[in-house]
Design a protein around this motif. Structure first.
Motif, short mmCIF file in Angstrom:
data_model
loop_
_atom_site.label_atom_id
_atom_site.label_comp_id
_atom_site.label_asym_id
_atom_site.label_seq_id
_atom_site.Cartn_x
_atom_site.Cartn_y
_atom_site.Cartn_z
N THR A 33 0.94 -1.31 0.14
CA THR A 33 -0.04 0.06 -0.14
C THR A 33 0.80 1.23 0.01
N LYS A 34 0.59 2.04 -1.15
CA LYS A 34 1.39 3.35 -1.06
C LYS A 34 3.00 2.97 -1.31
N ALA A 35 3.35 1.89 -1.62
CA ALA A 35 4.83 1.58 -1.90
C ALA A 35 5.10 2.16 -3.08
N ASP A 36 6.23 3.01 -3.36
CA ASP A 36 6.84 3.48 -4.67
C ASP A 36 7.57 2.63 -5.47
N LEU A 37 7.05 1.61 -6.22
CA LEU A 37 7.77 0.56 -7.07
C LEU A 37 8.20 1.34 -8.38
N ARG A 38 8.39 2.52 -8.59
CA ARG A 38 8.63 3.25 -9.98
C ARG A 38 10.21 2.81 -10.25
N GLY A 39 10.77 2.81 -9.10
CA GLY A 39 12.48 2.32 -9.37
C GLY A 39 12.95 1.03 -9.15
N ALA A 40 11.99 0.15 -9.52
CA ALA A 40 12.07 -1.36 -9.03
C ALA A 40 11.72 -2.20 -10.29
N ASP A 41 12.46 -3.08 -10.76
CA ASP A 41 12.19 -4.24 -11.69
C ASP A 41 11.03 -5.17 -11.33
N ILE A 42 9.80 -5.01 -11.60
CA ILE A 42 9.10 -6.07 -11.17
C ILE A 42 8.98 -7.43 -12.06
N GLY A 43 9.59 -7.31 -13.24
CA GLY A 43 9.48 -8.28 -14.26
C GLY A 43 7.86 -8.23 -14.86
N GLY A 44 7.45 -9.60 -14.92
CA GLY A 44 6.29 -9.70 -15.51
C GLY A 44 5.49 -10.50 -14.52
N PRO A 45 4.79 -9.52 -13.54
CA PRO A 45 4.14 -10.39 -12.52
C PRO A 45 2.72 -11.14 -13.11
N ASP A 46 2.72 -12.28 -12.34
CA ASP A 46 1.59 -13.17 -12.64
C ASP A 46 0.55 -12.64 -11.90
N ASP A 47 -0.71 -13.20 -12.35
CA ASP A 47 -2.05 -12.72 -11.65
C ASP A 47 -1.86 -12.60 -10.10
N GLY A 48 -1.08 -13.63 -9.34
CA GLY A 48 -1.22 -13.51 -8.05
C GLY A 48 -0.21 -12.42 -7.49
N GLN A 49 0.75 -12.27 -8.03
CA GLN A 49 1.88 -11.30 -7.74
C GLN A 49 1.12 -9.85 -7.94
N LEU A 50 0.25 -9.76 -9.13
CA LEU A 50 -0.40 -8.24 -9.36
C LEU A 50 -1.33 -8.27 -8.45
N ARG A 51 -2.16 -9.13 -7.86
CA ARG A 51 -2.96 -8.87 -6.71
C ARG A 51 -2.27 -8.33 -5.52
N ALA B 63 5.35 3.20 -17.75
CA ALA B 63 5.89 2.20 -18.60
C ALA B 63 5.84 0.63 -17.92
N GLN B 64 5.76 0.62 -16.58
CA GLN B 64 5.63 -0.70 -16.06
C GLN B 64 4.44 -1.09 -16.02
N ALA B 65 3.25 -0.23 -16.33
CA ALA B 65 1.89 -0.66 -16.33
C ALA B 65 1.54 -1.09 -17.76
N ALA B 66 2.32 -0.33 -18.72
CA ALA B 66 2.26 -0.81 -20.16
C ALA B 66 2.80 -2.18 -20.31
N ALA B 67 3.91 -2.42 -19.87
CA ALA B 67 4.50 -3.86 -19.76
C ALA B 67 3.60 -4.98 -19.23
N ILE B 68 3.17 -4.57 -18.10
CA ILE B 68 2.21 -5.66 -17.61
C ILE B 68 0.92 -6.07 -18.31
N LEU B 69 0.24 -4.91 -19.22
CA LEU B 69 -0.67 -5.11 -20.10
C LEU B 69 -0.16 -5.68 -21.17
N ALA B 70 1.02 -5.48 -21.72
CA ALA B 70 1.52 -5.86 -22.99
C ALA B 70 1.63 -7.61 -22.68
N ILE B 71 2.05 -8.02 -21.56
CA ILE B 71 1.88 -9.41 -21.35
C ILE B 71 0.60 -10.02 -21.31
N ARG B 72 -0.29 -9.41 -21.03
CA ARG B 72 -1.79 -9.89 -21.09
C ARG B 72 -2.57 -9.50 -22.45
N GLY B 73 -1.58 -9.22 -23.31
CA GLY B 73 -1.96 -9.09 -24.70
C GLY B 73 -2.68 -7.64 -25.20
#
Length: 232
Positions: free
Chosen positions: A190-208, A218-228
């Protein structure tokens, strides 16, 4: 002079082979400075080591279980499988130490700092204290489950494939960090700033688990791209 006599004579010990020795009852009360000593599988369990200094010492399998290491300093050196289970480590400082596979279960880690340390596979779950600090350290495959890092700042820390289940990163800030394939069951961001972290391609559980975190476009776009999905 034998080892016991030397330890009684001086508090500045350099280049001594203390491997496999039982040292708890032969150390004097005043702090020692150990430099370039071999403490492989040495027994320092339950020892009074307040303020002691360990510089570039070999610590493979060294037994610090239940020792009082308040204010101790470890600079360089280290080794695999060092045991700090149940130790008192308040205000201890670890700088550039190899702590791969080290075990800290039930250790008191209040205001302990780890800087530039190699902590691959280290076990910190079950440690006591809510304020130990990590910087420029490698915690790949480490077990930190249940640890609290609320509002902490992480710089250059690798948590790849680490067990971060039930950790609390509320309000934490990550800079130049990695969280690729980390285990995130019950983890709070909650309210953690992950903009400076490489979170890879999180699966659905990690995303929750990342619900409530701050990420970049850019991170949001990468997550959506993995989901097509494509973000324009």
């Amino acid at each position: 002079m034998n080892v016991t006599g030397l330890l009684a004579e001086t508090r500045d010990i350099e280049g001594l082979d203390l491997s496999k020795m039982a040292l708890t009852d032969v150390l004097a009360a005043e702090p020692y400075r150990f430099r370039n000593c071999d403490l492989t599988r040495a027994d320092l369990s339950e020892a009074d080591l307040v303020g002691h200094v360990f510089e570039k010492c070999v610590l493979d399998g060294t037994d610090f279980r239940g020792a009082d290491l308040e204010g101790a300093r470890f600079d360089g050196g280290g080794g695999a499988g060092t045991r700090f289970v149940g130790a008192e480590l308040t205000d201890a400082v670890f700088t550039g130490v190899d702590l791969s596979g080290a075990q800290f279960g039930n250790a008191l880690l209040t205001d302990v700092s780890f800087t530039g340390c190699r902590m691959i596979g280290a076990g910190l779950t079950g440690s006591r204290g809510t304020s130990f600090f990590l910087s420029r350290s490698n915690l790949t495959l480490a077990d930190l489950s249940g640890c609290s890092f609320r509002k902490q700042e992480f710089e250059g820390v690798r948590f790849d494939e680490a067990n971060l289940s039930d950790c609390d990163f509320t309000g934490a800030v990550f800079t130049d960090c990695r969280l690729i394939r980390a285990r995130l069951i019950g983890t709070k961001f909650t309210k953690a700033d992950l903009r400076g972290a490489d979170i890879g391609g999180p699966d659905d559980g990690q995303l929750r688990a990342l619900t409530g975190a701050i990420i970049s476009s850019a991170q949001a776009a990468a997550i959506l791209a993995i989901r097509g999905l494509t973000v324009l």
